[in-house]
Design an enzyme around this catalytic site. Structure first.
Site, PDB file in Angstrom:
ATOM      1  N   HIS A  74      -2.482  -2.570  -6.242  1.00 34.92           N
ATOM      2  CA  HIS A  74      -2.902  -2.168  -4.899  1.00 34.92           C
ATOM      3  C   HIS A  74      -4.417  -2.112  -4.827  1.00 34.92           C
ATOM      4  CE1 HIS A  74      -3.270   1.090  -1.613  1.00 34.92           C
ATOM      5  NE2 HIS A  74      -3.292  -0.115  -1.082  1.00 34.92           N
ATOM      6  N   ASN A 123      -3.109   6.635  -0.853  1.00 40.54           N
ATOM      7  CA  ASN A 123      -2.616   6.727   0.526  1.00 40.54           C
ATOM      8  C   ASN A 123      -1.773   7.972   0.749  1.00 40.54           C
ATOM      9  OD1 ASN A 123      -3.893   4.493   1.540  1.00 40.54           O
ATOM     10  ND2 ASN A 123      -2.200   3.098   1.134  1.00 40.54           N
ATOM     11  N   SER A 182       0.810  -1.218   0.000  1.00 36.51           N
ATOM     12  CA  SER A 182       0.000   0.000   0.000  1.00 36.51           C
ATOM     13  C   SER A 182       0.844   1.268   0.000  1.00 36.51           C
ATOM     14  CB  SER A 182      -0.929   0.007   1.228  1.00 36.51           C
ATOM     15  OG  SER A 182      -0.175  -0.131   2.414  1.00 36.51           O
TER      16      SER A 182
END
Length: 712
Positions: A456, A506, A435
């Site tokens: 991902h 992220n 991630s």
């Protein structure tokens, strides 16, 4: 006339009736003077009702009015479905609600003329029949649907910020009854042929081996007409029933979508409540209201979401790569769910972990998912047979795609890749589900680092539609394209992302959540921060999101980003107050939702939030700070080339984080901020949870951004 002789007549039919006038319709006529009109939109893979298609349709109606036809049958000339709806691309360019209303009224007139033809009219449906296509069908005397898996009927308009505008809202409530029709329109749900027959949306269902043309011909020769709704369905359109049902619909819709964010379902409810007793009045109001909605900022934003979705669907198209076997390493929540999802999409999957005891829980979760999605015990059994435990990695050489999904530790992943690489078959994709860890760091131990890509996924895998397809400076473009093609095969949107710490999603979420924690450390209650984000249109507030993701995962991602920032700077950065705060909770075992306590205490998978706290704070000001941090990081990611352009960035943040879909994406919002709905400074508590009879998901966000989903 017998069917045999009729078949001969059709073989000898006069093809291309008035061929000089039609580019998108192909007409044939049999000896009983039945015209079969096949819609085959020129130059397009699927049928949609463009302006040109509708202009030719008007010529078809004129032809039918001038000649004494026995019947008129509307069919598709394509194998991809009946009609997918109106052409969304032609929705652009309108700035005046009155102009839209005039265009809608013209289509109303066409469909009313279809409805008033003296001959019997039949819609013969196979495949998708959505939106405007279904509205056209409702103007026919009789509707026949073929019972095949591809046949789906529904009204997806609320997902575009409007509601059915070609007469569909008015005709459907008088065809199906108010309750069932409103449920179908508010949920944007698509139903199969048998379900459509059960609610009177179609009049006849034929088997997969029967011919639609012959069924339509029989209906015309028998002079069949739709029987209309039953007594209970008709009663639902009476004023007392409409008022009672409308109140319930508003309550249920409010639990899914705020009226200030998504006005279309509320305007639909209001229109039906006031005018549902009169089809003529409701149709007139439909044209006016849909005209207003079409030029609203919400509809503009949601049309952009549709366009972004189409952009992502184009990634990996045309790549010659068919995946039959997937091998997943790591049977935790992510790995196990990736494996189960691939099985659901028809693939053989082998699942590897250190011992069988780690794989067993994943198999149990998979069985639960299969039972929910497949329902048929035989299909569930077949799916389970395609999911095979593989502790010793003996099935790796068979795999077309190998996905690593173990815990986030670079050294552990590198050791695994070194052991797996010699077993890979030629051309197989090797992927990591990391991630945040840069791809080049993981690929450095491989003999052929160019074959490693990132895939991902986001949690929960069955709900989140986005997969970041990560590529590094040395990645072979062929493997990157294979990764995108694999995503298409498992019905996921591939987002090409350059390898960098945190990738795109992220990377943006980290400062957004850290800004929230900074404000929390300064004394702002978590409840107020979450309420401010939700008032903006986010599906979940940043504090609840951090708890849901897991504070340990947040700590790891923050560490990766901070390490990268330190490497880029001569000065080593110490831990922030926010990171120290998270670390103290993690050290105490307070990981968030999964441990029962984090920043919130969790009970029955819900965060316990104090009532009335948010009302004491300026939500507009808090929202500006939170969304400001979010957008600032988006701009930085785009400037650094993490994604190729602003459209891909907006797509990634909508489908990966649920960024308020009605705002069209963070960068679109920034550009058009003056036209966007504003955040009010006062907090309105949510309505009590409604009774679940209708369960309308008045969710125009294509079921991606509005579901309260978790991310990794």
């Amino acid at each position: 006339m017998s069917e045999t002789s009729a078949h001969t007549d059709l073989k000898e039919a006069v093809h291309d009736v008035m061929a000089d006038k039609f580019r998108h319709w192909r007409l044939t006529r049999d000896r009983d003077n039945i015209i079969y009109a096949y819609l085959d939109r020129e130059g397009e893979r699927v049928n949609s009702l463009s302006r040109a298609v509708l202009e030719e349709f008007e010529q078809l109606i004129i032809l039918a009015e001038q000649e004494k036809l026995k019947g008129l049958v509307l069919l598709s000339g394509k194998t991809t479905g009946f009609v997918f709806g109106a052409d969304v691309k032609e929705f652009e360019g309108f700035s005046s609600a009155d102009t839209v209303t005039q265009e809608i009224s013209r289509v109303h007139e066409m469909f009313t003329r279809l409805e008033n033809l003296p001959c019997t009219t039949v819609a013969a449906i196979e495949g998708y029949c959505l939106g405007g296509g279904l509205e056209m069908s409702l103007a026919c005397d009789y509707r026949i649907a073929k019972d095949v898996p591809s046949t789906r009927l529904g009204f997806p308009e609320v997902q575009l910020g409007i509601f059915p505008g070609f007469g569909g809202s008015a005709r459907s409530v008088h065809t199906m009854g108010g309750l069932k029709a409103m449920e179908l329109m508010l949920t944007a749900r698509q139903i199969n042929a048998r379900a459509a027959k059960a609610v009177n949306l179609v009049d006849e269902v034929i088997g997969r081996h029967e011919e639609l043309l012959w069924a339509a011909r029989r209906a015309i020769m028998a002079g069949k007409k739709s029987r209309g709704p039953g007594l209970v369905a008709r009663l639902s359109n009476l004023l007392p029933a409409r008022k009672l049902l409308a109140a319930q619909m508003r309550k249920q819709t409010r639990s899914k979508a705020k009226p200030e964010h998504y006005p279309a379902p509320y305007r639909l409810i209001e229109t039906w409540e006031r005018y549902g007793g009169s089809r003529r009045k409701m149709m007139r109001e439909e044209a006016r209201v849909v005209g207003e909605l079409m030029v609203s900022p919400t509809a503009e934003g949601l049309r952009r979401v549709f366009q972004l979705m189409e952009r992502l669907k184009s990634e990996g198209k045309g790549v010659d790569f068919t995946v039959r076997h997937v091998h997943v390493i790591g049977a935790g929540t992510m790995g196990g769910d990736i494996a189960a999802w691939c099985v659901l999409r028809g693939m053989d999957v082998s699942l590897q972990d250190r011992e069988m005891k780690y794989i067993t829980p994943a198999l149990q979760r998979a069985e639960t998912l299969f039972r929910k999605k497949l329902r048929d015990p035989a299909r569930v059994k077949a799916a389970l047979a395609r999911l095979r435990p593989d502790v010793d990695a003996s099935l790796v050489p068979r795999a077309d795609v190998v996905i690593e999904a173990i815990f986030e530790n670079a050294e552990a992943k590198q050791e695994l890749f070194k052991s797996i690489e010699p077993k890979l078959k030629k051309g197989a994709v090797l992927a990591t589900n990391t991630s945040a860890i840069p791809l080049e760091k993981l690929a450095s131990v491989l003999k052929n680092p160019s074959r490693l890509i990132g895939l991902h996924f986001f949690n929960p895998v069955p709900k989140m539609p986005l997969v970041e397809v990560v590529y590094g400076p040395d990645t072979d473009p062929g493997y990157r394209q294979k990764g995108a093609a694999f995503c298409q095969q498992i019905s996921r949107f591939p987002l090409p992302v350059k390898s960098s710490p945190g990738f795109l999603v992220n990377r943006v979420l980290a400062p957004y959540m850290m800004t929230a924690l900074q404000l929390h450390q300064e004394g702002v209650p978590a409840e107020a921060l979450d309420a401010a984000a939700e008032a903006f249109g986010m599906p979940m507030g940043p504090v609840e999101l951090a708890d849901t993701v897991g504070l340990d995962v947040c700590l790891m991602v923050t560490g990766v980003l901070q390490d990268d920032a330190s490497e880029q700077s001569a000065d080593k950065q110490g831990d922030s107050k926010e990171k120290t705060f998270i670390k103290s909770l993690v050290d105490d075992g307070k990981l968030g939702k999964k441990s029962g306590e984090g920043i919130y205490i969790w009970e029955k998978d819900k965060a316990k939030k104090r009532d009335g706290i948010a009302a004491e704070h300026d939500l507009a000001a808090l929202s500006d700070k939170l969304i400001g941090a979010y957008i600032k990081e988006c701009e930085a990611a785009l400037a650094e080339g993490v994604v190729a352009d602003a459209d891909l960035l907006d797509a990634g943040m909508i489908f990966g984080t649920g960024f308020a879909p009605f705002r069209g994406g963070p960068l679109h919002y920034l550009e058009h901020r003056e036209r966007q709905p504003v955040v009010t400074s006062t907090f309105k508590p949510a309505e009590p949870e409604p009774e679940p009879e209708l369960e309308p998901k008045a969710n125009p966000a294509t079921e991606t951004g509005q579901e309260k989903s978790t991310r990794e």
